[in-house]
Design a protein around this motif. Structure first.
Motif: not given
Length: 579
Positions: A194-196, A215-226
């Motif tokens: 929600e912040t990314i 990017h790396d495998m962080g769940n927040g990053i993966l969800s934000a990119v999607k």
């Protein structure tokens, strides 16, 4: 020429020339600006300090036209922002000294004093923040030109990552992997989707869709990119992928090894022995031992005198882990490496391969370590899994054992298809093994994000193919450099406080080493001072206020939580209110 060298040359010029006046002069700024009839509205004066002139009194006449428009002296506004004492040249000097030359406030105060510029360390910090604010606004205003420059290269590949220390906020950055230009930054409490998402949408509005993301495998990053870049090719860093698999593979066993070694206190015992041996070792005996190791021969008459240096060398060898590759855990496992050296030392003593009374005294404590059943089982299990992990490293052609680049290793420029075939073969070999089930699941889960074919894009000169980088090391190196600069400047190892209070756009200073970026940023101006003078100073004040207090605690709250008897006081206060 990079901006850093340009300003070092300018500083050298000022060091030799000083400024024009020893006593404070008065300079009148009477320039009329605008068309039509103007009448004098008022005159006002202020103290101004610049590098070229030093301190002076500025007398400015302010005019007004018939429609009520106010006209100030453009020449004075080119020297210093509105309502400010220090000139743009002082601010840029301070910004470059702080962020490009890694100098601290005291060094800058002393340097400016030689130029007849008296300034406090607190003012240095404030002008450093203003420098970043001006730079950030100039960067934002250059967005369209940056976008056009990226388009000539076929677009941009967005690398995203964040860094933090202890309880500091996360400093999150987006970099173009092709031009290696910092595009945008944000500070956030944690790397949650929600912040990314707003951050990525801001980049998308400014620069359009990237041709790929890394990017790396962080769940927040993966969800934000999607969410933001649903149809954009999306790849995970091979180094991060390997690191996460290795941690899952043998982090449990490694923790057992670490804790059991601490329980036996074997390192402390060996270090104590070293101190004892240092008192009795003679330089001539070390010379004879070193000579004997080089030639393979030693005089039997002096062999008996070498017990102490032999024991000293063997214990130091067991403790020395400087030969690790420098990738960090799980690529480097210092505790298992130490345990293996202890086993070798124990074996030498047990079989009397080196007859040495001083070493033989270590036989009992070493035996207790080597025969520890928990340690023995965990080490055997981990060594088997490390063999499997090594095969995956070799298949992915990244973080190779005995590699010389450490954390800067981007992997060889291998054909991505051949790497994919090797990993596929490795995946087939581990499938029947239930102990490695989680590893197999991770490979399957991220398979489509591991192997990027060259991406064909259109440019003004024709179609070209761009190969996304296999790692996110570009950003990893960037954050290490950023932290190194701040540690060097502050003298502090922990940067929690620094990351809390620096402006989020501070990473933009890294772009100033890129001549192409500087040319775009200056937009026809010759210097940063000239470029900054074109920015409305009210925008800068607004930006500073927007970031002020984001992660600052109310002074009264800070004072309250430092009270040792706060719980008692709160309990008494609340009970009184309830009564």
């Amino acid at each position: 020429m990079t901006l850093l060298k340009h300003y070092i040359d300018k500083i050298d010029e000022h060091n030799s020339a000083g400024n024009l006046f020893q006593k404070m002069p008065t300079i009148h700024f009477n320039q009329r600006v605008g068309d039509g009839d103007l009448k004098l509205l008022k005159s006002r004066g202020k103290r101004v300090i610049t590098l070229d002139i030093g301190p002076f009194h500025a007398k400015e006449k302010i005019f007004q036209d018939n429609e009520g428009n106010i006209y100030h002296s453009e020449r004075l506004r080119e020297l210093t922002p509105s309502r400010c004492t220090y000139g743009y040249d002082v601010m840029v000097h301070i910004g470059c000294a702080l962020f490009l030359q890694c100098r601290n406030e005291k060094q800058i105060v002393d340097d400016l004093l030689k130029k007849n510029v008296l300034i406090s360390r607190r003012q240095i910090g404030y002008l450093g923040r203003k420098f970043i604010a001006y730079l950030a606004i100039a960067h934002q205003q250059s967005g369209q030109r940056l976008k056009q420059a990226m388009a000539t290269r076929g677009g941009y590949i967005l690398h995203i990552d964040g860094t933090c220390e202890a309880d500091s906020p996360h400093l999150f950055t987006g970099i173009d992997g092709i031009a290696q230009i910092v595009l945008d930054n944000i500070k956030m409490p944690s790397e949650k989707a929600e912040t990314i998402v707003p951050f990525l949408r801001r980049i998308k509005r400014q620069y359009g869709d990237p041709i790929a993301l890394v990017h790396d495998m962080g769940n927040g990053i993966l969800s934000a990119v999607k969410t933001v870049f649903k149809d954009t090719p999306d790849f995970i860093c091979h180094f991060h992928f390997l690191r996460d698999i290795g941690r899952d593979l043998f982090e449990e066993e490694y923790g057992v090894i670490r804790n059991r070694l601490r329980k036996h206190k074997i390192r402390s015992l060996l270090r104590k022995k070293l101190k004892d041996f240092e008192k009795i070792i003679r330089d001539d005996s070390v010379f004879h031992l070193s000579s004997g190791i080089e030639t393979g021969r030693i005089d039997p008459d002096i062999m008996g005198k070498l017990s102490a240096p032999v024991a000293y060398a063997m214990i130091h060898w067991a403790l020395d882990l400087s030969g690790l590759d420098g990738y960090g855990f799980p690529f480097d496992c210092p505790h298992i490496a130490f345990y293996q050296r202890l086993k070798t030392l124990h074996e030498i003593i047990s079989h009397e391969l080196i007859k040495n009374n001083l070493l033989s005294r270590l036989w009992k404590p070493l035996t207790q370590v080597i025969e520890d059943p928990q340690l023995k089982k965990a080490a055997a299990r981990m060594q088997e899994r490390m063999k499997t992990f090594k095969k995956l490293r070799e298949a992915l052609s990244i973080a190779a054992p005995q590699g010389k680049n450490g954390l800067n290793d981007d992997g060889p420029e291998s054909d991505i298809k051949s790497i994919e075939k090797k990993v596929k073969r490795f995946r087939g070999e581990i499938e029947p093994d239930q102990d490695l089930k989680k590893m197999a699941e991770q490979i399957d889960k991220y398979w489509d994000k591991l192997f990027a074919d060259p991406i064909t894009v259109n440019t003004p000169t024709g179609r070209i193919a761009i190969q996304p980088q296999r790692t996110n090391n570009l950003l990893e190196r960037f954050f290490r450099d950023l932290k190194r600069v701040n540690r060097k400047r502050s003298g502090m190892k922990c940067l929690t406080k620094t990351l809390k209070y620096i402006l989020s756009d501070t990473p933009l200073v890294k772009n100033l080493d890129n001549p192409e970026y500087v040319e775009i940023l200056l937009d026809g101006c010759k210097t940063l001072e000239e470029r900054f003078a074109k920015i409305d100073s009210d925008m800068v004040i607004k930006k500073l206020k927007a970031e002020q207090g984001k992660y600052r605690m109310n002074p009264k709250m800070k004072k309250m939580i430092q009270l040792p008897d706060l719980p008692e006081r709160l309990t008494m206060l609340l009970s009184t209110q309830q009564a």
